[in-house]
Write a protein that holds these residues in place. Structure first.
Motif, PDB file in Angstrom:
ATOM      1  N   ALA A 106      27.911 -11.594 -15.036  1.00  0.00           N
ATOM      2  CA  ALA A 106      27.660 -10.632 -16.102  1.00  0.00           C
ATOM      3  C   ALA A 106      26.722  -9.519 -15.674  1.00  0.00           C
ATOM      4  O   ALA A 106      26.703  -8.443 -16.281  1.00  0.00           O
ATOM      5  CB  ALA A 106      27.073 -11.352 -17.318  1.00  0.00           C
ATOM      6  N   GLN A 107      25.961  -9.746 -14.608  1.00  0.00           N
ATOM      7  CA  GLN A 107      24.999  -8.754 -14.147  1.00  0.00           C
ATOM      8  C   GLN A 107      25.671  -7.568 -13.455  1.00  0.00           C
ATOM      9  O   GLN A 107      25.194  -6.435 -13.567  1.00  0.00           O
ATOM     10  CB  GLN A 107      24.007  -9.420 -13.195  1.00  0.00           C
ATOM     11  N   VAL A 108      26.791  -7.819 -12.770  1.00  0.00           N
ATOM     12  CA  VAL A 108      27.373  -6.769 -11.934  1.00  0.00           C
ATOM     13  C   VAL A 108      28.860  -6.527 -12.166  1.00  0.00           C
ATOM     14  O   VAL A 108      29.406  -5.538 -11.673  1.00  0.00           O
ATOM     15  CB  VAL A 108      27.150  -7.081 -10.438  1.00  0.00           C
ATOM     16  N   PHE A 128      20.256 -15.363 -15.995  1.00  0.00           N
ATOM     17  CA  PHE A 128      20.423 -14.111 -15.262  1.00  0.00           C
ATOM     18  C   PHE A 128      19.318 -13.958 -14.213  1.00  0.00           C
ATOM     19  O   PHE A 128      18.137 -14.137 -14.508  1.00  0.00           O
ATOM     20  CB  PHE A 128      20.358 -12.913 -16.201  1.00  0.00           C
ATOM     21  N   ALA A 129      19.703 -13.561 -12.998  1.00  0.00           N
ATOM     22  CA  ALA A 129      18.705 -13.254 -11.971  1.00  0.00           C
ATOM     23  C   ALA A 129      17.932 -11.994 -12.336  1.00  0.00           C
ATOM     24  O   ALA A 129      16.728 -11.897 -12.127  1.00  0.00           O
ATOM     25  CB  ALA A 129      19.379 -13.097 -10.608  1.00  0.00           C
ATOM     26  N   ASP A 130      18.627 -11.007 -12.894  1.00  0.00           N
ATOM     27  CA  ASP A 130      18.018  -9.758 -13.340  1.00  0.00           C
ATOM     28  C   ASP A 130      18.461  -9.543 -14.783  1.00  0.00           C
ATOM     29  O   ASP A 130      19.506  -8.944 -15.049  1.00  0.00           O
ATOM     30  CB  ASP A 130      18.472  -8.596 -12.456  1.00  0.00           C
ATOM     31  N   GLY A 180      10.244 -27.407 -17.760  1.00  0.00           N
ATOM     32  CA  GLY A 180       9.934 -26.550 -18.893  1.00  0.00           C
ATOM     33  C   GLY A 180       9.501 -25.156 -18.518  1.00  0.00           C
ATOM     34  O   GLY A 180       8.982 -24.413 -19.354  1.00  0.00           O
ATOM     35  N   SER A 181       9.736 -24.761 -17.269  1.00  0.00           N
ATOM     36  CA  SER A 181       9.252 -23.476 -16.785  1.00  0.00           C
ATOM     37  C   SER A 181       9.977 -22.308 -17.434  1.00  0.00           C
ATOM     38  O   SER A 181      11.197 -22.335 -17.618  1.00  0.00           O
ATOM     39  CB  SER A 181       9.420 -23.400 -15.261  1.00  0.00           C
ATOM     40  N   GLY A 182       9.211 -21.263 -17.769  1.00  0.00           N
ATOM     41  CA  GLY A 182       9.794 -20.038 -18.290  1.00  0.00           C
ATOM     42  C   GLY A 182       9.881 -18.946 -17.250  1.00  0.00           C
ATOM     43  O   GLY A 182      10.138 -17.793 -17.573  1.00  0.00           O
ATOM     44  N   ASP A 183       9.654 -19.312 -15.989  1.00  0.00           N
ATOM     45  CA  ASP A 183       9.695 -18.336 -14.901  1.00  0.00           C
ATOM     46  C   ASP A 183      11.084 -18.322 -14.267  1.00  0.00           C
ATOM     47  O   ASP A 183      11.582 -19.351 -13.830  1.00  0.00           O
ATOM     48  CB  ASP A 183       8.655 -18.684 -13.830  1.00  0.00           C
ATOM     49  N   GLY A 184      11.690 -17.160 -14.198  1.00  0.00           N
ATOM     50  CA  GLY A 184      12.972 -17.030 -13.521  1.00  0.00           C
ATOM     51  C   GLY A 184      14.106 -17.623 -14.327  1.00  0.00           C
ATOM     52  O   GLY A 184      13.922 -18.109 -15.447  1.00  0.00           O
ATOM     53  N   PRO A 185      15.329 -17.606 -13.761  1.00  0.00           N
ATOM     54  CA  PRO A 185      16.489 -18.130 -14.466  1.00  0.00           C
ATOM     55  C   PRO A 185      16.321 -19.624 -14.755  1.00  0.00           C
ATOM     56  O   PRO A 185      15.822 -20.378 -13.929  1.00  0.00           O
ATOM     57  CB  PRO A 185      17.634 -17.898 -13.471  1.00  0.00           C
TER      58      PRO A 185
END
Length: 289
Positions: A106-108, A128-130, A180-185
């Protein structure tokens, strides 16, 4: 196929979780039924509209949307070839001719401009990575004034359906690193709604509304306590926390999960609370960003 999000593409095509989703598709749909109804209700789909379901997985929400918008079309987009194969088979079995599935990032992926009236997602946009690029690309495929509706998880601490079995497992094995991390995908990428608002604004979405919603879900889609335990043991939380553990320790941990779930069970299955953010937004005027 152009892929920018290579790590997630690998995970959802060859990772151990894919087989679990496909083999337990019916269970996942029953478990997530409250959120499917929540998203579709908020979207207010009408016959003749065209819908994009982002991160559609095995296609449960896509098929539900297709029934509501016929003769309009519902398109499901996902990185996972194996999950889309299941989605196509289910669509064929249901005799739905107004649904299609696309394996793409979906990003590109170059989507047709202003093709869709509504964009939906049930737990598919957190990977999403970005995220700005992905939501902007999705915006470009949405007509001005079109609607975006999705559900994403609130923090782990608010989700009883993960906390109860997770705490029982953690009495015997180390907790899952980064679960439970909210960092990154990842599952909790948008657990903080204040991270999400500027992302959507930068991607060309306006009138963003984020509401807190709770639902009692049937863990593992219903059945006995043992059914729920087996579902969790073979799902991400169980596989991650039990990886490398000796058999005796694993047995004790699983027994603890069974004891923790039993008080929440009735004839239908194990009921535990789940907390999500229900997100609604409108495509800004113009071609998007």
């Amino acid at each position: 196929m152009s892929i920018a999000n290579t790590e997630q593409a690998e995970q959802w095509n060859t990772g151990p979780g894919v087989a679990h989703w496909i083999s337990n598709q019916v269970r996942y749909e029953r478990m997530n039924a409250p959120f499917t109804a929540m998203i579709l209700g908020a979207a207010g789909l009408r016959p003749g509209e065209n819908v994009l379901d982002v991160g559609c997985g095995c296609g449960g929400t896509t098929l539900a949307a297709a029934r509501l918008v016929a003769p309009g079309q519902a398109a499901g987009l996902d990185l996972s070839g194996p999950m889309l194969a299941r989605a196509r088979a289910d669509a064929a079995a249901a005799g739905l001719g107004n649904v299609l599935f696309l394996q793409a990032d979906a990003q590109v992926h170059q989507l047709e401009p202003a093709r869709f009236d509504v964009v939906l997602s049930r737990f598919g946009v957190m990977f999403f990575a970005d995220p700005v690029a992905a939501f902007a690309n999705i915006r470009s495929a949405t007509r001005s004034g079109g609607r975006l509706v999705f559900a994403c998880w609130q923090p782990l601490a608010e989700n009883q359906w993960l906390l109860v079995p997770g705490a029982a497992l953690a009495e015997h094995v180390p907790p899952a690193a980064g679960l439970g991390s909210g960092d990154g995908p990842g599952m909790f990428a948008f657990a903080d709604p204040e991270r999400l608002r500027p992302i959507l604004a930068a991607a060309g979405w306006r009138d963003v509304q984020i509401t807190s919603e709770h639902a009692a879900i049937l863990v593992g889609g219903g059945g006995s306590v043992d059914d729920a335990v087996e579902f969790l043991r073979t799902a991400t939380i169980g596989r991650t926390m039990l990886a490398g553990v000796d058999a005796a320790t694993a047995d004790r941990a699983i027994s603890a999960v069974r004891d923790a779930l039993a008080p929440h069970a009735d004839a239908d299955g194990v009921h535990l609370d789940a907390a999500v953010w229900l997100v609604r937004a409108t495509a800004a005027e113009g071609p998007g960003v």
